[in-house]
Write a protein that holds these residues in place. Structure first.
Motif, PDB file in Angstrom:
ATOM      1  N   ARG A 196     -19.983  10.572  -1.328  1.00  0.00           N
ATOM      2  CA  ARG A 196     -20.560  10.133  -0.066  1.00  0.00           C
ATOM      3  C   ARG A 196     -19.498   9.552   0.861  1.00  0.00           C
ATOM      4  O   ARG A 196     -18.431   9.115   0.415  1.00  0.00           O
ATOM      5  N   LEU A 197     -19.812   9.585   2.148  1.00  0.00           N
ATOM      6  CA  LEU A 197     -18.932   9.008   3.145  1.00  0.00           C
ATOM      7  C   LEU A 197     -18.932   7.486   3.033  1.00  0.00           C
ATOM      8  O   LEU A 197     -19.984   6.868   2.818  1.00  0.00           O
ATOM      9  N   THR A 198     -17.769   6.896   3.190  1.00  0.00           N
ATOM     10  CA  THR A 198     -17.703   5.447   3.338  1.00  0.00           C
ATOM     11  C   THR A 198     -17.985   5.106   4.806  1.00  0.00           C
ATOM     12  O   THR A 198     -18.085   5.995   5.656  1.00  0.00           O
ATOM     13  N   ARG A 199     -18.081   3.838   5.102  1.00  0.00           N
ATOM     14  CA  ARG A 199     -18.256   3.438   6.503  1.00  0.00           C
ATOM     15  C   ARG A 199     -17.086   3.945   7.343  1.00  0.00           C
ATOM     16  O   ARG A 199     -17.275   4.463   8.443  1.00  0.00           O
ATOM     17  N   LYS A 200     -15.882   3.840   6.803  1.00  0.00           N
ATOM     18  CA  LYS A 200     -14.700   4.355   7.500  1.00  0.00           C
ATOM     19  C   LYS A 200     -14.805   5.859   7.706  1.00  0.00           C
ATOM     20  O   LYS A 200     -14.428   6.397   8.753  1.00  0.00           O
ATOM     21  N   GLY A 201     -15.351   6.563   6.697  1.00  0.00           N
ATOM     22  CA  GLY A 201     -15.475   8.013   6.779  1.00  0.00           C
ATOM     23  C   GLY A 201     -16.497   8.479   7.795  1.00  0.00           C
ATOM     24  O   GLY A 201     -16.405   9.599   8.314  1.00  0.00           O
ATOM     25  N   LEU A 202     -17.493   7.627   8.093  1.00  0.00           N
ATOM     26  CA  LEU A 202     -18.510   8.004   9.074  1.00  0.00           C
ATOM     27  C   LEU A 202     -17.890   8.315  10.432  1.00  0.00           C
ATOM     28  O   LEU A 202     -18.380   9.176  11.164  1.00  0.00           O
ATOM     29  N   PHE A 203     -16.813   7.629  10.759  1.00  0.00           N
ATOM     30  CA  PHE A 203     -16.198   7.792  12.077  1.00  0.00           C
ATOM     31  C   PHE A 203     -15.448   9.112  12.212  1.00  0.00           C
ATOM     32  O   PHE A 203     -15.168   9.558  13.331  1.00  0.00           O
ATOM     33  N   VAL A 204     -15.125   9.739  11.087  1.00  0.00           N
ATOM     34  CA  VAL A 204     -14.401  11.028  11.114  1.00  0.00           C
ATOM     35  C   VAL A 204     -15.122  12.028  10.210  1.00  0.00           C
ATOM     36  O   VAL A 204     -14.511  12.828   9.522  1.00  0.00           O
ATOM     37  N   SER A 205     -16.450  11.979  10.240  1.00  0.00           N
ATOM     38  CA  SER A 205     -17.250  12.764   9.300  1.00  0.00           C
ATOM     39  C   SER A 205     -17.006  14.266   9.420  1.00  0.00           C
ATOM     40  O   SER A 205     -16.969  14.977   8.410  1.00  0.00           O
ATOM     41  N   ASP A 206     -16.848  14.755  10.648  1.00  0.00           N
ATOM     42  CA  ASP A 206     -16.624  16.196  10.822  1.00  0.00           C
ATOM     43  C   ASP A 206     -15.353  16.639  10.110  1.00  0.00           C
ATOM     44  O   ASP A 206     -15.326  17.692   9.453  1.00  0.00           O
TER      45      ASP A 206
END
Length: 377
Positions: free
Chosen positions: A358-368
């Motif tokens: 799963r995406l971390t909170r940090k990963g949400l910002f660069v999910s694509d």
């Protein structure tokens, strides 16, 4: 097997400047369009049953979207819902209907509630009259507030509202005011999206002609952070990249898109997915109606191979709070996903917990970017 139904109603009183969905203001086509819609439903009545003869398939959710479904007459809305119940085996836990705030009346809500609609998705977008005028919405902020109150009083208590951020010249304080107003209404569900500049829309042309300035990335990221922090602090679950809900109020139909559940799409430009193929209807109301009249389906399709199915799972399930359940993947794809994810796990953009990637909170910002790193095709 559970499946969903999506019904596309392409009619609008007027077009919003940002909208890239297929829609039309030619409301004189309404009756003919609904006639064709009902015929398509009957023509496809055995579609899932023929693919999965050993697995009884029932319709679990219905979503009537658009366009603006609330511009239809209550008689046409009744024809659509009653035909679904007549043609398909239904155990519908959720029937959602999109509405514009200025269409909402006690009579309309009472009528659709009687038909089984138990969830309303309200296209608010913003509580700023200035920004509503800019995107050419028909309602004002006061009408949006009143619509939520009217829906509740008329007996439907599952309400979702759509919000947008990143308008030209919008400040962080402007966005916080929108969130504060939304929280006072306490909707069960909030979908929030950054304003998109889709090619071919009037908004895109304004940008290309230098008449407006696009909000910079840092401000949009700050607005997204504010969205997450504000809603989480007020009891909302952030269960998908752009979707938040009070406990127990996840959108069941939309979750089917993210969890690899089959769905049938009816109407012009509607898409369908049955685990084996993806199909889409022609995005032209006249061609759609005329093709149905000739007894043919106005659609094209593509076969979904194993690599494409894997990519579909990545780009949908990865949007959710739970992420991708690696146990759902065949061993070769599970191994590929873990190999591809290593650098982003090390970089703090992904995390692996209980066989879920799963995406971390940090990963949400660069999910694509993160999802692209995991894909095969």
């Amino acid at each position: 097997m559970k499946a969903g139904i999506y019904v596309h109603i392409p009619f609008c009183e007027s077009r919003c400047i940002y909208c890239g969905f297929y829609s039309t203001t030619a409301k004189d086509w309404c009756t003919r369009y609904v006639d064709a819609l009902l015929k398509e439903m009957r023509m496809r009545s055995d579609e899932l049953r023929s693919l999965y003869p050993d697995n009884e398939c029932t319709i679990d959710t219905v979503y009537i979207g658009g366009g603006t479904p609330s511009t239809l007459s209550t008689e046409d809305i009744a024809r659509i819902i009653n035909t679904i119940k007549e043609v398909y085996p239904c155990t519908t836990r959720e029937i959602t209907m999109e509405m514009n705030p200025d269409d909402v009346t006690p009579a309309l809500i009472t009528s659709v509630r009687t038909l089984g609609v138990n969830r309303i998705s309200l296209g608010v977008q913003t509580f700023s009259d200035e920004r509503l005028r800019f995107i050419r919405r028909r309602h004002n902020a006061a009408q949006a507030v009143k619509a939520v109150e009217t829906i509740r009083r008329a007996g439907i208590d599952n309400i979702s509202i759509d919000l947008m951020f990143g308008f030209p010249y919008e400040t962080l304080d402007d966005w916080q005011n929108d969130l504060n107003t939304a929280l006072k209404l306490r909707p069960n569900h909030i979908s929030a999206y950054s304003l998109m500049y889709e090619e071919g829309t009037p908004l895109y042309l304004l940008l290309q002609n230098g008449k407006i300035k696009q909000t910079d990335d840092d401000t949009c990221l700050a607005m997204y952070t504010m969205l997450m922090d504000t809603l989480s602090a007020n009891g909302y679950e952030h269960y998908e990249i752009s979707n938040f809900c009070l406990p127990g109020y996840r959108a069941i139909h939309n979750s089917s898109y993210w969890n690899d559940t089959p769905y049938l799409g009816f109407g012009a430009a509607a898409h369908s997915y049955n685990l084996l193929t993806r199909s889409w209807n022609v995005a032209d109301i006249k061609e759609y109606i005329n093709t149905i009249k000739r007894g043919k389906l106005p659609s094209d399709s593509e076969r979904i191979d194993n690599d494409t199915h894997y990519d579909d799972i990545i780009t949908t399930a990865m949007r959710t709070h739970e992420g991708v359940d690696l146990k759902r993947l065949k061993p070769e794809y599970r191994d590929y996903a873990l190999r591809s994810a290593k650098s982003d796990i090390d970089g703090g953009l992904l995390e692996l917990t209980n066989d879920h990637l799963r995406l971390t909170r940090k990963g949400l910002f660069v999910s694509d970017m993160v999802m692209s790193n995991l894909m095969k095709v």
